[in-house]
Design an enzyme around this catalytic site. Sequence first.
Site, short mmCIF file in Angstrom:
data_model
loop_
_atom_site.label_atom_id
_atom_site.label_comp_id
_atom_site.label_asym_id
_atom_site.label_seq_id
_atom_site.Cartn_x
_atom_site.Cartn_y
_atom_site.Cartn_z
N ASP A 183 87.11 35.83 51.88
CA ASP A 183 85.86 35.36 51.27
C ASP A 183 86.24 34.70 49.95
O ASP A 183 87.42 34.43 49.71
CB ASP A 183 84.92 36.56 51.06
CG ASP A 183 83.46 36.18 51.08
OD1 ASP A 183 83.07 35.29 50.30
OD2 ASP A 183 82.69 36.76 51.86
N SER A 223 75.91 38.56 56.61
CA SER A 223 77.10 38.80 55.78
C SER A 223 77.13 40.25 55.31
O SER A 223 78.14 40.94 55.44
CB SER A 223 77.10 37.87 54.57
OG SER A 223 77.43 36.56 54.91
N HIS A 242 80.03 36.01 46.10
CA HIS A 242 79.85 36.50 47.47
C HIS A 242 80.96 37.48 47.87
O HIS A 242 80.70 38.57 48.38
CB HIS A 242 79.80 35.34 48.45
CG HIS A 242 79.33 35.74 49.81
ND1 HIS A 242 80.20 36.12 50.81
CD2 HIS A 242 78.09 35.81 50.35
CE1 HIS A 242 79.51 36.43 51.90
NE2 HIS A 242 78.23 36.24 51.65
#
Length: 384
Positions: A54, A262, A88
Site C-alpha cells: 500500500d 479496503s 491509506h
Amino acid sequence: MLTALRLLAAAALALAGTAAPPVRAQQEWVLDALNVEQAWAVTKGENVTVAVVDSAVDTGIKELKDRVTVGPDMTEPALDRKLPPGRHGTAMAALIAGSGADGGLVGVAPAARILSLPLPEEEDGPSFLPPAQEQAPTGESPLARAIRYAAGHGAKVVSLSLGTYGAQKSEREAVSYALGKGVVVVAAVGNDGQGTYAKDNQTSYWSFPAGYPGVIGVGAVDKQGRRAPFSSDNLSVLVAAPGVEVPVVKDRSSYTLSSGTSSAAALVAGVAALIKSRYPEMSPAQVAQAIALSARGRPAAGYDDKVGFGTADAFAALNAAERLAGQQREVAVPSGRHFGEGAESPQPSPPGPDPWRLWLYGAGVLLGLIGFCGAIVVLNQRKQ
C-alpha cells in the site's frame, strides 16, 4: 500503471470527519462483529509479520511504534527512494496490528508486526477500465514484485487493500509463489457493487488480486451485518468483514472513518495473522477454510456472491483452525503390521510353473494317448 495498482475506490478512505474520542469506543462494534476480544484470550498475533502492500506506513504513530519495517519502494526494481508515509497504508496497518497504546486504535492482531511495502499514494483514487479495455502489461508488475518480496522476507500474511481489472501473469505467478511458501494472501474484492455494469448484469467486474485462486477475497458489511451496497458481488468473495464507517487512524493525533472493502480486507488479514500465530505451519488453504467455514451470518444457501460464507469470526476461526490442525493426513501403523489389527496376507507363491499342475497335465496327456492308441487297435481288429 500506478493507478492500476492503487486503492479500490475513491471511497476507500471516506473522510467523514474526526471520530470523537475515545476511538476504542467508536470501534467497539467492529471488534464485536469480528469476535476479536475472545480470540485475544488465545493469541494476539505474536511472532507474525503481515506485509501491507500500500502507501508507506507511518512508523511514528503510537499504535505501531517499533513494530514496522519499511521495505524498498516497489514501483521499479532498481529505484532507490524513500516514499513519504501515506494515509491509506497507515490506516490499513493500524487496523491489522494497532496496539491500542495510550487509548489509541487497536487492531485485530495487536501483537503482530508490519512489513510496509510502499507504492506511491494517489489522491484521486483509481480509474478502473473494463476488462476489454485493459492493456496487458509487460514484465513484472510492482504488485507482483511486492508479493514475492513479502514471501521472501518473513511475512506470513500479505494484505492487499488494492486492485485492478484484468489478470496479469506476473501477479498470478507471484501469488502462487507466496502460497507455495505458506503465506496467506488477503485482498479486497472492490467497490463496484453500485456501478452501471453491476446494475445491468447483477454481478460486478472481478478485481485482481482478489480474483486469483487461493486468495482470500473480502467484501464489506455494515453495522447490521448486511452487505454494503458498494461492495462488489462476484465469486471472488470468500467472506465479508466490517467496511462501512470503520474507525481508522488519520494521522498521529486523530482518527477518521473509512468505508470500502479496503478496511474489510485489512481486518480479515488480522484474523489470518491470529491463526498463523497460533498455528504457524498451517497452509494458506487451511487458513482460508477455517475463516470461511466458521463465519457468522451465513447466507441461507450457505454461500452467495455478496458476502461469501458470511462475516469473519476471529474466535470461531481459531477453533476451526484447531480442528483442522488436529486432522492427521496419514494413519500411523504399528511396527511389524501392514494395516493394524488382523492377520497378514499369505506370502505370494514363487514365480514359475506349478509342479503339481505339470504332473496332472502330463498324466492327462498320457491317458489321452493311451486311449487314442487303444481305440486304433480295436478298430484294426474289427477290420480283420
